[in-house]
Structures are given as C-alpha cells and as structure tokens.
Scaffold this active site. Structure first.
Site, PDB file in Angstrom:
ATOM      1  N   GLU A 182       0.862  -1.179   0.000  1.00  0.00           N
ATOM      2  CA  GLU A 182       0.000   0.000   0.000  1.00  0.00           C
ATOM      3  C   GLU A 182       0.899   1.230   0.000  1.00  0.00           C
ATOM      4  O   GLU A 182       1.814   1.349   0.815  1.00  0.00           O
ATOM      5  CB  GLU A 182      -0.914  -0.032   1.234  1.00  0.00           C
ATOM      6  CG  GLU A 182      -1.876   1.134   1.260  1.00  0.00           C
ATOM      7  CD  GLU A 182      -3.161   0.854   2.052  1.00  0.00           C
ATOM      8  OE1 GLU A 182      -3.408  -0.302   2.432  1.00  0.00           O
ATOM      9  OE2 GLU A 182      -3.908   1.824   2.274  1.00  0.00           O
ATOM     10  N   ASN A 242      -3.285  -1.651   7.647  1.00  0.00           N
ATOM     11  CA  ASN A 242      -4.580  -2.201   7.223  1.00  0.00           C
ATOM     12  C   ASN A 242      -4.346  -3.704   7.212  1.00  0.00           C
ATOM     13  O   ASN A 242      -3.958  -4.295   6.213  1.00  0.00           O
ATOM     14  CB  ASN A 242      -4.968  -1.685   5.831  1.00  0.00           C
ATOM     15  CG  ASN A 242      -5.332  -0.214   5.878  1.00  0.00           C
ATOM     16  OD1 ASN A 242      -5.812   0.296   6.890  1.00  0.00           O
ATOM     17  ND2 ASN A 242      -5.092   0.497   4.791  1.00  0.00           N
ATOM     18  N   GLU A 260     -10.685   4.492   8.811  1.00  0.00           N
ATOM     19  CA  GLU A 260     -10.794   4.050   7.422  1.00  0.00           C
ATOM     20  C   GLU A 260     -11.304   2.612   7.320  1.00  0.00           C
ATOM     21  O   GLU A 260     -10.766   1.795   6.576  1.00  0.00           O
ATOM     22  CB  GLU A 260      -9.440   4.175   6.711  1.00  0.00           C
ATOM     23  CG  GLU A 260      -8.943   5.604   6.669  1.00  0.00           C
ATOM     24  CD  GLU A 260      -7.723   5.822   5.791  1.00  0.00           C
ATOM     25  OE1 GLU A 260      -7.714   6.797   5.051  1.00  0.00           O
ATOM     26  OE2 GLU A 260      -6.780   5.016   5.867  1.00  0.00           O
ATOM     27  N   ARG A 274      -2.232   3.742  16.908  1.00  0.00           N
ATOM     28  CA  ARG A 274      -2.184   4.900  16.007  1.00  0.00           C
ATOM     29  C   ARG A 274      -3.306   5.902  16.275  1.00  0.00           C
ATOM     30  O   ARG A 274      -4.441   5.512  16.569  1.00  0.00           O
ATOM     31  CB  ARG A 274      -2.272   4.433  14.550  1.00  0.00           C
ATOM     32  CG  ARG A 274      -1.031   3.717  14.101  1.00  0.00           C
ATOM     33  CD  ARG A 274      -1.190   3.237  12.681  1.00  0.00           C
ATOM     34  NE  ARG A 274      -0.710   4.175  11.691  1.00  0.00           N
ATOM     35  CZ  ARG A 274      -1.364   4.491  10.585  1.00  0.00           C
ATOM     36  NH1 ARG A 274      -2.582   4.032  10.344  1.00  0.00           N
ATOM     37  NH2 ARG A 274      -0.837   5.323   9.715  1.00  0.00           N
ATOM     38  N   LYS A 292       0.790  10.954  13.325  1.00  0.00           N
ATOM     39  CA  LYS A 292       1.420  11.429  12.081  1.00  0.00           C
ATOM     40  C   LYS A 292       1.954  12.844  12.284  1.00  0.00           C
ATOM     41  O   LYS A 292       1.466  13.577  13.139  1.00  0.00           O
ATOM     42  CB  LYS A 292       0.405  11.413  10.940  1.00  0.00           C
ATOM     43  CG  LYS A 292       0.050  10.010  10.468  1.00  0.00           C
ATOM     44  CD  LYS A 292      -0.772  10.025   9.188  1.00  0.00           C
ATOM     45  CE  LYS A 292      -1.111   8.592   8.770  1.00  0.00           C
ATOM     46  NZ  LYS A 292      -1.901   8.524   7.528  1.00  0.00           N
ATOM     47  N   ASP A 349      -2.675  14.371   6.526  1.00  0.00           N
ATOM     48  CA  ASP A 349      -2.145  13.104   6.024  1.00  0.00           C
ATOM     49  C   ASP A 349      -0.927  13.303   5.135  1.00  0.00           C
ATOM     50  O   ASP A 349      -1.062  13.294   3.914  1.00  0.00           O
ATOM     51  CB  ASP A 349      -3.245  12.367   5.241  1.00  0.00           C
ATOM     52  CG  ASP A 349      -2.924  10.897   5.033  1.00  0.00           C
ATOM     53  OD1 ASP A 349      -1.994  10.400   5.689  1.00  0.00           O
ATOM     54  OD2 ASP A 349      -3.609  10.256   4.213  1.00  0.00           O
ATOM     55  N   GLU A 355       3.647   9.163  -0.924  1.00  0.00           N
ATOM     56  CA  GLU A 355       2.260   9.012  -1.362  1.00  0.00           C
ATOM     57  C   GLU A 355       1.711  10.287  -2.015  1.00  0.00           C
ATOM     58  O   GLU A 355       1.055  10.223  -3.045  1.00  0.00           O
ATOM     59  CB  GLU A 355       1.401   8.616  -0.154  1.00  0.00           C
ATOM     60  CG  GLU A 355      -0.081   8.585  -0.465  1.00  0.00           C
ATOM     61  CD  GLU A 355      -0.929   8.194   0.745  1.00  0.00           C
ATOM     62  OE1 GLU A 355      -0.371   7.859   1.808  1.00  0.00           O
ATOM     63  OE2 GLU A 355      -2.168   8.234   0.617  1.00  0.00           O
ATOM     64  N   TRP A 407     -13.184  13.655   1.798  1.00  0.00           N
ATOM     65  CA  TRP A 407     -12.387  12.943   0.809  1.00  0.00           C
ATOM     66  C   TRP A 407     -12.123  13.832  -0.410  1.00  0.00           C
ATOM     67  O   TRP A 407     -11.346  13.488  -1.287  1.00  0.00           O
ATOM     68  CB  TRP A 407     -13.112  11.667   0.344  1.00  0.00           C
ATOM     69  CG  TRP A 407     -13.054  10.547   1.317  1.00  0.00           C
ATOM     70  CD1 TRP A 407     -12.298  10.487   2.447  1.00  0.00           C
ATOM     71  CD2 TRP A 407     -13.783   9.319   1.272  1.00  0.00           C
ATOM     72  NE1 TRP A 407     -12.507   9.309   3.114  1.00  0.00           N
ATOM     73  CE2 TRP A 407     -13.423   8.566   2.406  1.00  0.00           C
ATOM     74  CE3 TRP A 407     -14.715   8.782   0.383  1.00  0.00           C
ATOM     75  CZ2 TRP A 407     -13.952   7.310   2.681  1.00  0.00           C
ATOM     76  CZ3 TRP A 407     -15.242   7.521   0.651  1.00  0.00           C
ATOM     77  CH2 TRP A 407     -14.867   6.785   1.789  1.00  0.00           C
TER      78      TRP A 407
HETATM   79  C1  GCV Z   1      -2.447   2.426   5.339  1.00  0.00           C
HETATM   80  C2  GCV Z   1      -3.771   7.369   4.173  1.00  0.00           C
HETATM   81  C3  GCV Z   1      -3.372   6.461   3.054  1.00  0.00           C
HETATM   82  C4  GCV Z   1      -3.794   5.024   3.332  1.00  0.00           C
HETATM   83  C5  GCV Z   1      -3.170   4.608   4.675  1.00  0.00           C
HETATM   84  C6  GCV Z   1      -3.675   5.564   5.745  1.00  0.00           C
HETATM   85  C7  GCV Z   1      -3.079   5.265   7.107  1.00  0.00           C
HETATM   86  O1  GCV Z   1      -5.156   7.516   4.221  1.00  0.00           O
HETATM   87  O2  GCV Z   1      -3.950   6.910   1.859  1.00  0.00           O
HETATM   88  O3  GCV Z   1      -3.330   4.214   2.291  1.00  0.00           O
HETATM   89  O4  GCV Z   1      -3.496   3.288   4.993  1.00  0.00           O
HETATM   90  O5  GCV Z   1      -3.297   6.877   5.394  1.00  0.00           O
HETATM   91  O6  GCV Z   1      -2.113   5.902   7.446  1.00  0.00           O
HETATM   92  O7  GCV Z   1      -3.585   4.395   7.806  1.00  0.00           O
END
Ligand code: GCV
Length: 721
Positions: free
Chosen positions: A188, A231, A312, A345, A381, A386, A414, A564
């Site tokens: 991912e 995930n 999510e 997290r 984070k 994000d 990303e 989103w």
């Molecule tokens: C692993 C963002 C990313 C997702 C990621 C998420 C997270 O939304 O787009 O891919 O998922 O962060 O940090 O959990």
C-alpha cells in the site's frame, strides 16, 4: 551462425550488459558502497592507521561487526585487513563491548562510558604500551556494531582518523520502519515494486535482500520493523505465517532489529473462532494473551503490536462501544509479561464529524491522556491531515503530557510524486521536529516531545512508513534512498541538520568530489520547497487526485464523504481560497498552545507558508511581497517549476561524477518531474482562475492545455493504490 560472428555479438552484448550490472549493483548497495578512497593521500593514511583487527567476543552481532568492517575496509582501502590475536603490533582496530575489554584498555575509556546509553558507542584513539590503536566499544554488542558503521562512515566521507574521541547515543528508543506490505506482496502506497518479504518461500528460503536490508538499517541505527500493513490481515498471526515471521526475526536479530506486527483488532473472530472481539470480553482477552505467549515462544525479542483501529474502516474497540484506551490496554496487558509494547495509532477520523478533519485525532485522543498502560505509546502522524508536502505540526504533540507519543513520518511519497519525483524529505522532517509546541514553555519542540525529554517519558519512538520494495535499487528513485537514510539518521538524533545528512549520504552513495557535493546537495535541499511550490503552495493541501493521490485534482468534489474531496480542503470560491481554521472558522487553532494558536490565528502573523491551511483569504489580499494572493499563488507555482528546471540543469552537469546508469535514471526522472511540475501548475491555476477571475502575472507561463484536458486524465493502474 558462424563462430566469429557469434563471438562478435557476444562481445558487443557483454559491453552492453557489463556496465549495467556494475551500476545496478551500485544502485543496490545504497550508501554502503565502500568504494576505494579516491584521494591517494587519504587512502594511504587510512591504510597506515589500520594494520589489523582485534575482535573481542563471539556473539552473532560481533561476528556481523567483523564481517562488515572487513568488507568496508577491503573496499575503501583496497586491502584485506586481517584479524589479529593481540595488540602487540601498532594500529590495531579493537572491537568489543565493555565487559570484553581488559583493564589496560578500559582505563582509556572509563569516563566515556558515562556518556553513552545502552545502544551508544565510543570510537577512540588509545595508547597501549606506547602503541596507538583505535578502539570501537560500547556497553552492548549492538553498540559495537553501530560504532563500526560509524567508523566506516568516517572513511566513506574521507574524514581524518587521527586522535579520535567520539561518543554518540541514540536519543529515541524505538526507531522503526513501518512497512505497509500486504501478504500478497503488494505494498500500500509502495512505489518501488513488490514487498521484500517472499512469504511463499519463507521460512526456508532466506533472500540475501533480508540481510542487506538489515545491514542498511543497522548502519543508520534503525532497531525495529513492522513488517506488515496497518490495514492488517489477521492471517499474519496464524502459526503458518508466524513461522515465517520467526525466520525474518532470526535474520534481523544480530543487527539489533526487532520485529513487530500489526494486529487486526477483529483477529479473535477471524482466526480465533470467537463471536466477538470486544476488549472487555474475557475470552477475547484470553485469546490475545495466548496469542502473545505463542508469538514470544517463537520470537523471544518480539517488539509488540502496531494497531490501526476504527479508522478508514478498520475494526476497533468502538465497534463494541469501547474506546481507544480499552482496546490498547487489553493488547498491552497481553504483551506486558514479555516486555512488549503496543503502538496505537492516532490516525483516526470519524465518519460523522465533518466539521474539520484536522481536529479529529486531537478531539478523540487528548481526553484519554494518562489512561493508557505504560507499555502503550500513541503513534501520531507529523501533521493533522495526512503526509502532505507541507503541514503544520500535529496539535497532539505537546497536548498529552502523560502519554508517550511517537512520531509517524512517511518515507514513501504518497502525496509527493511517488518514486518519480526527487524530494529530499529530511528537510520536511527537520521542519516538523524543530517546531515549537510551547507545551512547557518556549523550546518544547516536537523533537523534545517525542524523545521524551519534555515530559520525562521512559519510552520514546519514531516510525517511518517505508519506501522500500523489491526494485533493484530498493526505493525506485535513486535519490529516494536518501529519504530512508535520512529518516534513520534523524531517528537516531532528531536534532541533526538535514544538510549534514544530505552531504554524508551523497559522499557515501556517489562521490566525495566537492564539485559534485556542493551543487547536488543544494539541489536536494531545495527539492522539498520545490514540490510544495508546484503542488500545494501557501498552505494548500490535499488537492491531489482521488485514490492514488498522484497529480492534481483540485476539482474533485463528487466523493461520498466531504473530507475525501479536495474542494473540502481548499474551499476556493469567488471571494477567495483556504480553510478557515481560525477562531472565526473551525477553531482548530485552539488545539495548539496559546502561544502557537495566537500566531496561527492572526492572518497578519500566520506564516505565509501555512496561510491557506488556517485562513480563507481574499484573492486581492496583499502578501508580504506586496503582491495579491492570486498573483503570489501563481508565482509560487511558477517558482516550483523553475526550481525543478534548475535541478535538471544541475544534474545535467554531473555526468562525469556518477556512473552512467544512475546518471541517466536521475536525468530521466527529473525530466518527468519537470513535465509534471508544469502539469500541476497549469491544472491548479486554470482551476483556481475560474474563481479568482484574474489574469496570470506576466512571468507565469501560459498553460498549453485546457482545464478539461487536465480533468480528463485518469490513472486506473497507478501503483500503491
Ligand atoms: C495504510 C492514508 C493512506 C492510506 C493509509 C492511511 C493510514 O489515508 O492513503 O493508504 O493506509 O493513510 O495511514 O492508515
């Protein structure tokens, strides 16, 4: 085919292939190139100072240290340096931990041991019976290995090795990579191929890559790895997979790297056959306890769990009417008897509160301060949205003094052009780490929050979402290796300057030639501001295209959840642009200490780099440069393009210092980056122009395509999505 013709073709082919292989190997070797020192004076000096190696102890880690020093020295000096039994001859390199040293050696470094912690090291020139030697020592074997890598760095960067007196220790305990790797080997947000972990061949097949991965990490002090995606898939916790995880843990152990796993909260149902995953249910608690015992029986130094819960769509305690504390503490109790930790997290956002997504993690977590077990660390984070090209620091830093918070940076790009764009991220990391939270008065920087010094925490941590895959050069872009390297260096010491780190990396990876170092270092340092300028200047954020997050999509407004959609974040209208998070808006500024809130709240004082993050500003508002907001925005986009252009110019002059393959790779990638910087500029300006209704300033190039053209671009198979 006649024989001479065949031989001729073979010869031609070998010319084509040989440089490729050589360079591919260079790409693969990362910053551990160990190429022969070019300056003959320096090389001769090194040779004269290192006659042999005296290694004390025979643990796996010491064996690893010996292997590495021999590999490094034979490359750098060009001679095999052999192991010796004693220090009778001058100029020995002595390696060993504190308890392995005899009194004569020890008395040279007595006071230094007070200066280092358990993972720290000492590199010192000492005298024994009037003979000079270099001692690399530490309290532990892993400290010795870190010392070895740092000694090699001195040589790799051509520093002098006379009268050495170096002590150093990591400031943060847990320095880890988070791999968002799935069990099917997709990654991912991964842009460097597939996952390194070959689950199908594990546990019996140990890929050399696992060892080289461990070497690279140990060389920068990384001591933990979460090998699977947040995930999470519960299967990783089944015996079939744990056996494979055990094999990886065995490879990493001598390098001081602990393995951690993500824990899917619903695992007791999915693989345990229970009806619920309620953290208050006795059977559930017991299931996790037994699972922890099973893991520790295989992997005695297992680090613990990382959990993404109720975010999510991931399951979590809220599914059962419980909260984050209930979930985290249940898992913490399961691993506590074995010394494990839980990293919970804070990247959550409720599907119902759309007032301001930036406020949600703080609102959800801060009330729980002081309620987590002492083996729980909350992973936050760097910013509240994000991993954007620029975000103000997350307001949770400094807001939970009774809870250790660990930093989560993203190394994989990303939102920053994947592995196509050259962006030197330690600049971004440094900016966040140096931000002052004012939580305990001036100087309570984010770095001091996460290393535990402000609030006196025993555990401290920092995680980087890895950019590593099975591409031959590990990270897709040759310069993305610098982001892995730089993350590790800052994890070890979050007070370091990203410039020093860039310079070390360049010297170790490419060349010590000043004519190369100076311009290329400048190019790296500028690259972060360039990406901000051509993607999201002046505090804009999250205007990337849907799902894959590659390329611009400021027009996207049709997704089912407001937050989103890019339109939710920029809020452009005919009056102006930006998200009002000040007192007059969502009041997200109130989540910061009053000193910080005051600055962000006030349009006139808010740093212009964060302006549109915190304020909705009229198109005619005058910025400090005397230009209107519209003009300034357009000029910033143009500046970003210009910066990439000059990165290209710089690189094009570097051909003589770099091997052909890496030179060409970077050249092609910079060309794409230039094209795409223009794409960003044109698409965003055309889109925003609909609202500003104003002409572009003269120095901004005119777009060559229409807005509809940019809107029509689709990337159904973008990687990492
Ligand atoms: C692993 C963002 C990313 C997702 C990621 C998420 C997270 O939304 O787009 O891919 O998922 O962060 O940090 O959990």
């Amino acid at each position: 085919m006649n024989q001479p013709l065949f031989l001729y073709i073979l010869l031609q082919l070998s010319f084509l292939i040989a440089p490729f292989n050589m360079s591919a190997q260079e790409d693969y070797k990362l910053w551990l190139q160990y190429k022969k020192v070019q300056d003959t004076k320096i090389a001769t000096n090194y040779h004269s100072k290192i006659n042999g190696i005296v290694a004390l102890g025979n643990s796996e880690t010491i064996q690893t240290a010996i292997k590495e020093i021999q590999l490094g020295l034979s490359g750098l000096i060009g001679h095999q340096i052999t192991l010796q039994k004693n220090t009778n001859t001058e100029n020995m390199l002595i390696l060993g931990n504190q308890s392995s040293l005899d009194e004569a050696v020890l008395k040279n470094v007595k006071s230094e041991f007070d200066l280092i912690n358990n993972e720290g090291y000492i590199i010192k020139t000492i005298q024994l019976k009037n003979k000079k030697h270099i001692l690399i020592t530490a309290k532990t074997d892993i400290g010795v290995l870190y010392g070895v890598f740092n000694f090699l760095k001195l040589l790799q960067t051509n520093q002098q090795i006379e009268n050495l007196a170096i002590t150093d220790s990591p400031r943060i305990n847990i320095r880890m990579l988070n791999h968002w790797d799935n069990l099917d080997r997709t990654v991912e947000r991964g842009y460097a191929g597939f996952s390194l972990w070959n689950w199908q061949k594990l546990p019996d097949f140990i890929d050399q890559r696992y060892i080289d991965y461990a070497r690279a990490n140990a060389s920068i002090g990384i001591n933990g790895t979460v090998i699977n995606n947040v995930n999470a898939n519960a299967l990783i916790l089944t015996p079939q997979y744990l056996e494979k995880v055990e094999a990886l843990a065995k490879v990493f152990r001598p390098y001081g790297i602990k393995v951690y796993l993500t824990a899917r909260f619903s695992a007791p149902i999915e693989i345990g056959g229970l009806k619920t995953a309620d953290p208050f249910d006795a059977a559930v608690k017991n299931w996790w306890k037994e699972k922890a015992a099973e893991i520790y029986a295989r992997i005695p130094d297992f680090g613990g769990f990382l959990v993404k819960a109720n975010s999510e769509g991931q399951p979590g305690p809220q599914n059962y009417g419980r909260n984050h504390v209930d979930g985290a503490n249940m898992l913490a109790d399961a691993v506590a008897p074995f010394g494990g930790i839980v990293m919970w997290r804070a990247f959550v956002y409720s599907e119902h509160d759309v007032n301001d997504r930036a406020k949600q993690a703080y609102s959800e977590f801060v009330p729980y301060d002081g309620q987590f077990r002492n083996n729980v660390i909350v992973q936050v984070k760097n910013g509240a949205i994000d991993f954007q090209p620029r975000e103000p620091f997350h307001p949770m830093f400094g807001a939970m003094p009774k809870t250790p918070l660990m930093m989560e940076f993203q190394i994989t790009q990303e939102y920053l052009g994947f592995s196509t764009h050259l962006v030197y991220l330690p600049k971004l990391y440094q900016e966040v780490l140096e931000s002052d939270t004012y939580s305990k008065g001036k100087g309570s920087t984010v770095a001091k929050i996460i290393d535990g010094t402000v609030d006196n925490h025993k555990i401290s941590g920092i995680a980087g979402v890895a950019n590593i895959g099975n591409d031959i050069n590990w990270t897709g872009h040759p310069f993305a290796q610098a982001n892995w390297y730089g993350f590790g260096r800052l994890a070890w010491n979050p007070y370091q300057d990203s410039e020093t780190i860039a310079e070390d990396w360049l010297r170790m990876t490419f060349s010590n030639d000043e004519k190369f170092i100076k311009p290329v270092k400048e190019m790296m340092l500028e690259s972060r501001e360039a990406v901000v300028n051509y993607m999201t200047p002046l505090g804009l954020h999250h205007i990337m295209d849907t799902g894959h997050h590659y390329g611009p999509g400021p027009w996207v407004s049709n997704l089912s959840r407001p937050d989103w959609n890019p339109t939710y974040y920029h809020k452009a209208d005919t009056k102006g642009i930006g998200f009002d998070r000040s007192k007059t808006g969502s009041n997200a500024t109130a989540q910061y200490s009053p000193e910080v809130a005051k600055i962000f709240d006030d349009v006139a004082n808010c740093p212009e780099k964060d302006l549109l993050w915190f304020h909705h500003i009229s198109w005619d508002y005058k910025l400090k440069n005397g230009e209107t907001l519209w003009n300034s925005l357009a000029l910033k986009y143009q500046e970003g393009v210009n910066q990439v252009e000059s990165m290209n110019t710089t690189w094009n002059k570097m051909e003589q210092y770099v091997d052909q393959v890496r030179f060409k790779e970077v050249q092609m990638l910079l060309n794409i980056q230039h094209k795409e910087a223009k794409w960003w500029r044109d698409a965003c300006l055309l889109y925003f122009q609909q609202y500003s209704g104003k002409e572009l300033p003269k120095s901004v190039e005119k777009p060559t395509q229409t807005l509809n053209y940019f809107k029509s671009l689709k990337f159904p198979f973008a990687p990492g999505n």
